[in-house]
Structures are given as C-alpha cells and as structure tokens.
Design an enzyme around this catalytic site. Structure first.
Site, PDB file in Angstrom:
ATOM      1  CE  LYS A 112      -4.363  -1.665   0.926  1.00 36.68           C
ATOM      2  NZ  LYS A 112      -4.823  -2.612   2.076  1.00 36.68           N
ATOM      3  CE  LYS A 195      -6.923  -9.556  -2.322  1.00 37.36           C
ATOM      4  NZ  LYS A 195      -6.283  -8.463  -0.979  1.00 37.36           N
ATOM      5  CE  LYS A 198     -13.710  -5.399  -0.741  1.00 41.18           C
ATOM      6  NZ  LYS A 198     -14.343  -5.467   0.651  1.00 41.18           N
TER       7      LYS A 198
END
Ligand code: TYM
Length: 328
Positions: A112, A195, A198
């Site tokens: 991230k 993966k 969202k």
C-alpha cells in the site's frame, strides 16, 4: 467442544467472489456449530480516507450482503467494528507490544505504501495490530480468511504469544487461519493479476447483473489459443480455471482441462460456461440483497443486537487485559 470464530470484511464496496469464497462460504458453515463473531471492519477501511457518505452506505450494503449470503443473526454475532469501543482500547494496549521493524516489513503495508506514497499514515502501519485486536478481543480459536490475510494471522499469533510471555499468562489463545477446503483460497482477478480485489478493478460482485457478469468474463484476459498438446497454462488461463474450480462442478472443470490438453479449447466456450456457473451462484444472493437493503428497520435491529452481544464478550477481555497490564 464449541470453538470461537472471528472474521471481518472491510466495507470498501460490495462483496466480490474473492470475499465470498475466501471468507463468506466458511462463515456460513461455521455459524452452525461455533461461537461466531462476524463483523464489518469500518475502522480498517479508514486507512484510505473513504468519502464519509460512501462509507456509511457501504457499511449498510455489506451488512445486507452478509445476511443475503446466509449469515444468521440468531446463530452468529454480527456487528460493526466501530460500535465496540473496547476494541479501540485493546488496540491501544496491544500497540505497546508491536514493534516498528516488524510492522514495516508487513507485505500489505509495503504494497500500500508503494501504491500510495502520499498516504503512508500510522493507521496503515498498525493495521495488523487492529486486526489482531479484532481477533484477540474475543479470544478466537479460528479465523476464516483467504490466503491474502495469512501474514496478518501470523502476526496476531506473535502478539498473543508475546503478551502471554510478558505477563506470565496463557490468557490469549493463539488463533489459527481456517478454510473448510484446508488450503487457504486465493481467487484471482479477471485481468491476469494475482488477486481479485475491490481496489484492483478486476472483480465480479455478488450484486452484479447477469449481463454484466457475462461482459466481464468475456473481457477476461486470454490469448490467441493453444496449439500444442499438454502445454502448461499461462497464469491468466490458470486463473480462469481457478475460478471455475470453485463455481463449476468437477466434471465441467475436467472437460475443459481435457480440451486444453488436446489443444482443442475454445476460450469463447470456456468463458460462456464460466459466466453461466458464476451467475448460478450469485443470482439468488443478488435478489435477496436488494430485498434486505430496503428494510432499514430490520438492519438497525441487527446492528443493535449484534453490538450488545459483541460488547459483552469484548468487555470481559478488556477487563482481564487491564488487570494483567496493571491498568486500573
Ligand atoms: P478484506 O476486506 O480485504 O477481505 C475480506 C475477506 O475476503 C477475503 N478475500 C479473498 N479471499 C480469496 N481471494 C481473494 N481474491 C480475496 N479477496 C478478499 C479476505 O481474505 C478476507 O477474509 N484485514 C481484513 C479485514 C479484517 C479481518 C479482521 C479479517 C479486519 N479485521 C479480523 C479477519 C479477522 C481485510 O482487509 O479483508
């Protein structure tokens, strides 16, 4: 003996097939015989600063989706993380035992931080501590999650063990990751990536209309076709088979696998079958979601009752932890 089970999902949008097969399928089975706590991790989603109005409606959506998938508030405790202030206190206390070096090495943090270098906030760094708190606050034996959460679970066990050693106690149980199929699952995206997620923009949602599912599957990454027998599958084709293994029957998977090995596969046929089988799973859930979302009173009642039950369990833990740490 009855086991304690805890798991959660961030309300960053609607539930997708990864959430369903990585988590929900296990939630539904586990609620039958265990002491289960399933929650909506709204504090966790704040690390990315979601729009407040969107966050509020996403919490409601995910709750409706939980119930539509088959979670039963009579059997499991279903709650919203931010309703349980004991979690915030335990998070503070556990933070004293979480070391910077290990937090900085967490894969999800590094990932991230790389993607959003302008928002490397302290909440993101200590995300695994909050997740450990969610689990330890009910002293869970099992945590049903997908493969992407494996490292967080390992950190949770470390914190539990470290706390027990430090205070000379066996108060915290060391929780184990759980999947009914034994191996933790990772549902891939339709874009050839590892993966389904969202934020990856490669997901099929439980709420998607059948025609949108057909369109998404049709657009999934493939190539010009295989020309030789028994070739290994490239990742993006393997991904389609991985999804097929969870939504289709074993003989359907075998059929397409044989076609692949004989170099006779037509991707159009594979995708048509895959879309059809995904729709078979999602269509009944989709219609329930819309009914439940319309019933605000019902949802509010579930939220209140769930919070009461979760708070009872969490307050027992926090009292004991305060005592062990010497906080009056
Ligand atoms: P989240 O919200 O990203 O995902 C919720 C659940 O769905 C699973 N999952 C997947 N499984 C397989 N394949 C995929 N492509 C896929 N994408 C998501 C996740 O493994 C997870 O089980 N940190 C957690 C939320 C959380 C939590 C907890 C979970 C907060 N506290 C305590 C368990 C226990 C998260 O971000 O999951």
């Amino acid at each position: 003996m009855q086991k304690t089970v805890v798991s959660g999902i961030r309300p960053t949008g609607n539930l997708h097939l990864g959430n369903y097969y990585g988590a929900m399928v296990n939630f539904i089975k586990m609620q039958e015989e265990n002491r289960c706590f399933f929650f909506i991790a709204d504090w966790h989603s704040l690390t990315t600063h979601p729009d407040p109005t969107m966050l509020h409606s996403n919490v409601k959506n995910v709750l409706a989706e939980y119930i539509a998938c088959g979670l039963d508030p009579q059997k499991a405790t279903i709650y919203i993380q931010s309703d349980i202030k004991e979690i915030a206190e335990l998070y503070l206390l556990l933070n004293m035992h979480a070391y910077l070096g290990e937090l900085e090495k967490t894969v999800s943090f590094k990932d991230k931080a790389r993607k959003n270098p302008n928002n490397v906030n302290a909440g993101l760094l200590t995300y695994p501590v909050l997740m450990a708190t969610d689990i330890l606050v009910h002293n869970a034996d099992f945590v049903p999650v997908g493969k992407d959460q494996e490292q967080h679970l390992e950190m949770t066990r470390n914190y539990a063990q470290r706390f027990n050693n430090k205070y000379g106690t066996d108060f915290f149980t060391l929780p184990q990751p759980f999947n009914f199929g034994q191996e933790l699952i990772k549902i891939p995206g339709l874009d050839g990536s590892g993966k389904m997620g969202k934020s990856e923009g490669n997901a099929i949602y439980l709420i998607d209309e059948p025609k949108d599912i057909e369109k998404k599957v049709k657009r999934a990454l493939t190539d010009s076709g295989v020309t030789e027998f028994n070739q290994p599958k490239p990742d993006y084709i393997e991904n389609l088979f991985t999804i097929m293994k969870v939504v289709s029957s074993p003989d359907v998977v075998q059929h397409f696998d044989d076609l692949w090995n004989r170099a006779e596969i037509r991707y159009g046929d594979l995708k048509k079958q895959l879309a059809e089988d995904i729709i078979k799973t999602t269509a009944p859930i989709r219609s329930k979601i819309n009914d439940i979302k319309a019933n605000d009173e019902f949802l509010s009642r579930i939220i209140e009752e769930g919070a009461d039950k979760a708070r009872q369990s969490a307050s027992k833990t926090i009292k004991e932890v305060r005592k062990l740490m010497g906080v009056r």
